[in-house]
Design a protein around this motif. Structure first.
Motif, PDB file in Angstrom:
ATOM      1  N   GLU A 111     -17.443  47.546 -21.888  1.00  0.00           N
ATOM      2  CA  GLU A 111     -18.556  47.389 -22.826  1.00  0.00           C
ATOM      3  C   GLU A 111     -19.214  46.026 -22.693  1.00  0.00           C
ATOM      4  O   GLU A 111     -20.399  45.860 -23.006  1.00  0.00           O
ATOM      5  N   ALA A 112     -18.452  45.033 -22.203  1.00  0.00           N
ATOM      6  CA  ALA A 112     -19.008  43.697 -21.975  1.00  0.00           C
ATOM      7  C   ALA A 112     -19.695  43.587 -20.615  1.00  0.00           C
ATOM      8  O   ALA A 112     -20.194  42.520 -20.248  1.00  0.00           O
ATOM      9  N   GLY A 113     -19.711  44.703 -19.863  1.00  0.00           N
ATOM     10  CA  GLY A 113     -20.369  44.713 -18.564  1.00  0.00           C
ATOM     11  C   GLY A 113     -19.479  44.339 -17.399  1.00  0.00           C
ATOM     12  O   GLY A 113     -19.946  44.213 -16.266  1.00  0.00           O
ATOM     13  N   ASN A 114     -18.194  44.206 -17.649  1.00  0.00           N
ATOM     14  CA  ASN A 114     -17.249  43.828 -16.599  1.00  0.00           C
ATOM     15  C   ASN A 114     -16.480  45.063 -16.135  1.00  0.00           C
ATOM     16  O   ASN A 114     -15.333  45.284 -16.524  1.00  0.00           O
ATOM     17  N   LEU A 115     -17.110  45.883 -15.291  1.00  0.00           N
ATOM     18  CA  LEU A 115     -16.489  47.129 -14.855  1.00  0.00           C
ATOM     19  C   LEU A 115     -15.260  46.861 -13.987  1.00  0.00           C
ATOM     20  O   LEU A 115     -14.270  47.592 -14.076  1.00  0.00           O
ATOM     21  N   GLU A 116     -15.314  45.821 -13.161  1.00  0.00           N
ATOM     22  CA  GLU A 116     -14.145  45.500 -12.338  1.00  0.00           C
ATOM     23  C   GLU A 116     -12.961  45.097 -13.216  1.00  0.00           C
ATOM     24  O   GLU A 116     -11.814  45.493 -12.959  1.00  0.00           O
ATOM     25  N   SER A 134     -10.583  45.482  -1.881  1.00  0.00           N
ATOM     26  CA  SER A 134     -11.030  46.108  -0.631  1.00  0.00           C
ATOM     27  C   SER A 134     -11.402  47.579  -0.813  1.00  0.00           C
ATOM     28  O   SER A 134     -12.114  48.144   0.017  1.00  0.00           O
ATOM     29  N   THR A 135     -10.912  48.211  -1.882  1.00  0.00           N
ATOM     30  CA  THR A 135     -11.239  49.628  -2.127  1.00  0.00           C
ATOM     31  C   THR A 135     -12.162  49.792  -3.331  1.00  0.00           C
ATOM     32  O   THR A 135     -12.412  50.922  -3.767  1.00  0.00           O
ATOM     33  N   TRP A 136     -12.677  48.673  -3.858  1.00  0.00           N
ATOM     34  CA  TRP A 136     -13.468  48.743  -5.086  1.00  0.00           C
ATOM     35  C   TRP A 136     -14.705  49.632  -4.932  1.00  0.00           C
ATOM     36  O   TRP A 136     -15.015  50.448  -5.803  1.00  0.00           O
ATOM     37  N   GLU A 137     -15.437  49.505  -3.847  1.00  0.00           N
ATOM     38  CA  GLU A 137     -16.670  50.289  -3.701  1.00  0.00           C
ATOM     39  C   GLU A 137     -16.383  51.784  -3.692  1.00  0.00           C
ATOM     40  O   GLU A 137     -17.144  52.574  -4.233  1.00  0.00           O
ATOM     41  N   GLN A 138     -15.255  52.183  -3.080  1.00  0.00           N
ATOM     42  CA  GLN A 138     -14.896  53.604  -3.067  1.00  0.00           C
ATOM     43  C   GLN A 138     -14.459  54.077  -4.454  1.00  0.00           C
ATOM     44  O   GLN A 138     -14.711  55.220  -4.831  1.00  0.00           O
ATOM     45  N   GLU A 139     -13.800  53.206  -5.196  1.00  0.00           N
ATOM     46  CA  GLU A 139     -13.267  53.601  -6.498  1.00  0.00           C
ATOM     47  C   GLU A 139     -14.252  53.378  -7.644  1.00  0.00           C
ATOM     48  O   GLU A 139     -14.025  53.863  -8.757  1.00  0.00           O
ATOM     49  N   LYS A 140     -15.334  52.679  -7.376  1.00  0.00           N
ATOM     50  CA  LYS A 140     -16.286  52.339  -8.437  1.00  0.00           C
ATOM     51  C   LYS A 140     -16.821  53.565  -9.178  1.00  0.00           C
ATOM     52  O   LYS A 140     -16.890  53.555 -10.421  1.00  0.00           O
ATOM     53  N   PRO A 141     -17.201  54.660  -8.487  1.00  0.00           N
ATOM     54  CA  PRO A 141     -17.675  55.835  -9.233  1.00  0.00           C
ATOM     55  C   PRO A 141     -16.621  56.393 -10.192  1.00  0.00           C
ATOM     56  O   PRO A 141     -16.953  56.832 -11.295  1.00  0.00           O
ATOM     57  N   LEU A 142     -15.353  56.369  -9.771  1.00  0.00           N
ATOM     58  CA  LEU A 142     -14.288  56.846 -10.650  1.00  0.00           C
ATOM     59  C   LEU A 142     -14.144  55.922 -11.854  1.00  0.00           C
ATOM     60  O   LEU A 142     -13.945  56.378 -12.983  1.00  0.00           O
ATOM     61  N   ALA A 143     -14.258  54.615 -11.615  1.00  0.00           N
ATOM     62  CA  ALA A 143     -14.190  53.660 -12.719  1.00  0.00           C
ATOM     63  C   ALA A 143     -15.334  53.884 -13.695  1.00  0.00           C
ATOM     64  O   ALA A 143     -15.142  53.844 -14.924  1.00  0.00           O
ATOM     65  N   GLN A 144     -16.527  54.146 -13.183  1.00  0.00           N
ATOM     66  CA  GLN A 144     -17.679  54.402 -14.054  1.00  0.00           C
ATOM     67  C   GLN A 144     -17.454  55.644 -14.911  1.00  0.00           C
ATOM     68  O   GLN A 144     -17.810  55.668 -16.091  1.00  0.00           O
TER      69      GLN A 144
END
Length: 221
Positions: A111-116, A134-144
């Motif tokens: 909610e503070a904008g810190n998705l990582e 190193s895998t953040w870009e691949q996992e980012k959609p799942l995190a979203q």
């Protein structure tokens, strides 16, 4: 599963939807509901109340929340709850409060904008393993997706909502939270509980799942 006159409704959890959430069962087994990812628990509960009455409701994980809320209005014939995320009925238990505390902390980061930061907290809890840049870009959609998915607590669910409704609870024996919830349903409403180890959070994928369900359905006749 046997072909018969039983009406079955299948509710998915936060991941796979529709029949994909129950791939071990034939599509002819019943109606496999598919809620929009943006639907709220209230939306899902209202949709269930418009579903056929006297059905046997199958619900996985957070799908058990609208299933419990709608059970009495629907007049369900029976409930099959697979790893039900009914956190509201076991508030105060240490394992439950630990889980909720971690998720609340993670959501605050999102909610503070810190998705990582959100993912660094949530990933070990839900998927195991620490955050890996190193895998953040691949996992980012799942995190979203997980940053906005419905939370399974705060909906006023009470075990008594399933009182006098024949209920089968199936867990995987891998996570204390689901076992605590299952024991509460056994103690409070007399639910039948089976543990099918080996499939973690998806015991509906276990080869013994169908036979457990068939025995339960025979008891409803």
């Amino acid at each position: 599963m046997q072909r018969d006159v039983l009406t079955r409704l299948f509710l998915h959890g936060a991941g796979r939807r529709g029949h994909a959430a129950w791939p071990g069962l034939p599509e002819s087994s019943g109606t496999f509901l598919e809620f929009d990812s943006r639907s709220t628990i209230d939306d899902q509960t209202r949709a269930l109340q418009d579903s056929p009455h006297q059905a046997i409701v199958f619900a996985h994980s957070i799908g058990a929340v609208p299933a419990a809320l709608a059970a009495r209005p629907m007049g369900v014939r029976g409930a099959v709850l697979v790893e039900p995320a009914l956190y509201d009925i076991v508030r105060g238990e240490s394992a439950i409060e630990r889980h909720i505390g971690i998720v609340v902390e993670a959501r605050a980061q999102a909610e503070a904008g810190n998705l990582e930061g959100f993912w660094a907290i949530l990933r070990p809890l839900m998927f195991g393993g620490s955050f890996d840049p190193s895998t953040w870009e691949q996992e980012k959609p799942l995190a979203q997706q997980w940053a906005v998915t419905n939370l399974p607590w705060g909906h006023g669910v009470r075990a008594q909502m399933l009182g006098e409704i024949p209920t089968l609870v199936v867990t995987g024996g891998w996570n204390d939270e689901y076992e605590i919830i299952a024991r509460r349903l056994v103690d409070d409403v007399g639910a039948e509980h089976h543990v099918l180890p080996g499939a973690a959070h998806r015991p509906q994928d276990h080869p013994g799942f169908v036979s457990v369900v068939e025995r339960f359905e025979l008891s409803l006749r």
